[in-house]
Design a protein around this motif. Structure first.
Motif, PDB file in Angstrom:
ATOM      1  N   SER A  43      44.186  44.210  35.925  1.00 44.14           N
ATOM      2  CA  SER A  43      43.327  43.721  37.003  1.00 44.14           C
ATOM      3  C   SER A  43      43.453  44.545  38.281  1.00 44.14           C
ATOM      4  N   CYS A  44      44.622  45.130  38.515  1.00 41.09           N
ATOM      5  CA  CYS A  44      44.798  45.894  39.762  1.00 41.09           C
ATOM      6  C   CYS A  44      44.553  47.389  39.554  1.00 41.09           C
ATOM      7  N   SER A  45      43.942  47.747  38.435  1.00 39.99           N
ATOM      8  CA  SER A  45      43.702  49.156  38.135  1.00 39.99           C
ATOM      9  C   SER A  45      42.621  49.754  39.030  1.00 39.99           C
ATOM     10  N   VAL A  46      42.603  51.069  39.097  1.00 37.93           N
ATOM     11  CA  VAL A  46      41.579  51.786  39.867  1.00 37.93           C
ATOM     12  C   VAL A  46      40.188  51.486  39.304  1.00 37.93           C
ATOM     13  N   SER A  47      40.102  51.370  38.002  1.00 44.90           N
ATOM     14  CA  SER A  47      38.813  51.088  37.363  1.00 44.90           C
ATOM     15  C   SER A  47      38.222  49.784  37.871  1.00 44.90           C
ATOM     16  N   ARG A  48      39.026  48.734  37.898  1.00 44.19           N
ATOM     17  CA  ARG A  48      38.492  47.443  38.344  1.00 44.19           C
ATOM     18  C   ARG A  48      38.148  47.471  39.824  1.00 44.19           C
ATOM     19  N   GLN A  49      38.939  48.171  40.615  1.00 43.47           N
ATOM     20  CA  GLN A  49      38.717  48.179  42.050  1.00 43.47           C
ATOM     21  C   GLN A  49      37.466  48.956  42.446  1.00 43.47           C
TER      22      GLN A  49
END
Length: 302
Positions: A43-49
């Protein structure tokens, strides 16, 4: 997980607290530590952000456009095999190992929960659990079968209860024998250079593809199967006599179908609800085992 996420390695700064650390340490919701760590790391990945905010509106626009296109296609047109090949290959090549692990766990956990209800119902009910071990297993129409299994189970259960003049009721010593950790490890899933897309972004991308290659009826049923979270939760809470656990469910009332536009987000909530419900069953299984009297020593006396 090869390396722990940043929120577990960085020192806590009271002037700049890490919200992911707070969510990880919080114990108000039932999730095993290894599952919560994988969930939050994804959830805290660069992709999600940075990717999800752009993908989500595009995906929902595609859902509307595909609905218009399908108005001109034959009603029963579908390509389920191609759909599941695309989904499995996309997961293998592009999606993060944490997301793939959580997706594969979901099939096992969902099947175990339905089997728990069936085993503790007052009448016999057949189940058809799905237990994939490799991403390639999903190519055998597993996503579609998962949705069908849920509706078929609800129908069979309630047909059997009505025929016998019975209803679900609390069980003093529930059978937890089917509740267990799925036999797969996070390390078993692809860790390639392109395996970076988080679970929520992947689901938003796959939802319009799912819609395109299924009939309208199959897609609508799949989207609205998410509202059966409440139904399944009520069944389990009745057997366990724990209505307080229903507060963890929030996928809306099963008798009020929602628009398919938010199906991606609701699918993520569905996955998390399943993990929490399974975690509760695991906790209760452990508590039941701890309370059981020790087995009598059957060895012959000397």
């Amino acid at each position: 997980m090869k390396n722990p996420p940043d929120f577990l390695t960085q020192a806590h700064d009271p002037l700049d607290p890490n919200p992911w650390l707070a969510l990880y340490l919080d114990q108000s919701t039932p999730l095993p530590g290894h599952v919560k760590q994988a969930w939050l790391a994804d959830s805290c990945s660069v992709s999600r952000q940075f990717l999800l905010p752009f993908v989500r509106p595009l995906a929902r626009t595609c859902i509307v456009l595909i609905q218009v296109v399908k108005a001109f296609l034959p009603r029963r047109w579908a390509a389920s095999r191609l759909l599941h090949w695309l989904l499995a290959e996309g997961l293998k090549r592009l999606v993060s190992p944490e997301a793939n692990w959580l997706v594969m766990r979901h099939f096992h956990l969902g099947g175990q929960i339905l089997e728990f209800i069936a085993k503790n119902a007052p009448t016999p009910v057949a189940t058809a659990p799905l237990q994939p071990l490799r991403l390639d297993d999903l190519k055998d129409d597993f996503f579609l079968k998962h949705d069908l299994n849920l509706f078929n189970f609800v129908i069979r259960l309630n047909q059997a209860l009505r025929a016998a003049g019975q209803q679900l009721q609390p069980v003093a010593q529930p059978d937890f024998s089917m509740v267990q950790e799925p036999p797969m490890a996070l390390a078993d899933f692809p860790h390639g250079r392109l395996n970076k897309i988080d679970l929520q972004t992947a689901i938003e991308c796959f939802t319009p593809i799912y819609q395109l290659f299924l009939t309208d009826n199959d897609f609508w049923r799949a989207a609205n199967s998410l509202q059966l979270d409440e139904t399944v939760g009520i069944y389990v809470a009745t057997i366990l006599n724990t209505p307080q656990h229903l507060i963890l469910l929030n996928n809306k009332h099963p008798l009020v179908p929602l628009s398919t536009l938010r199906a991606g987000h609701r699918l993520v909530v569905h996955g998390l609800s399943t993990e929490m419900l399974h975690a509760l069953l695991m906790q209760m299984k452990a508590a039941q085992a701890a309370e059981a009297p020790p087995a009598a020593d059957s060895s012959p006396s000397r």
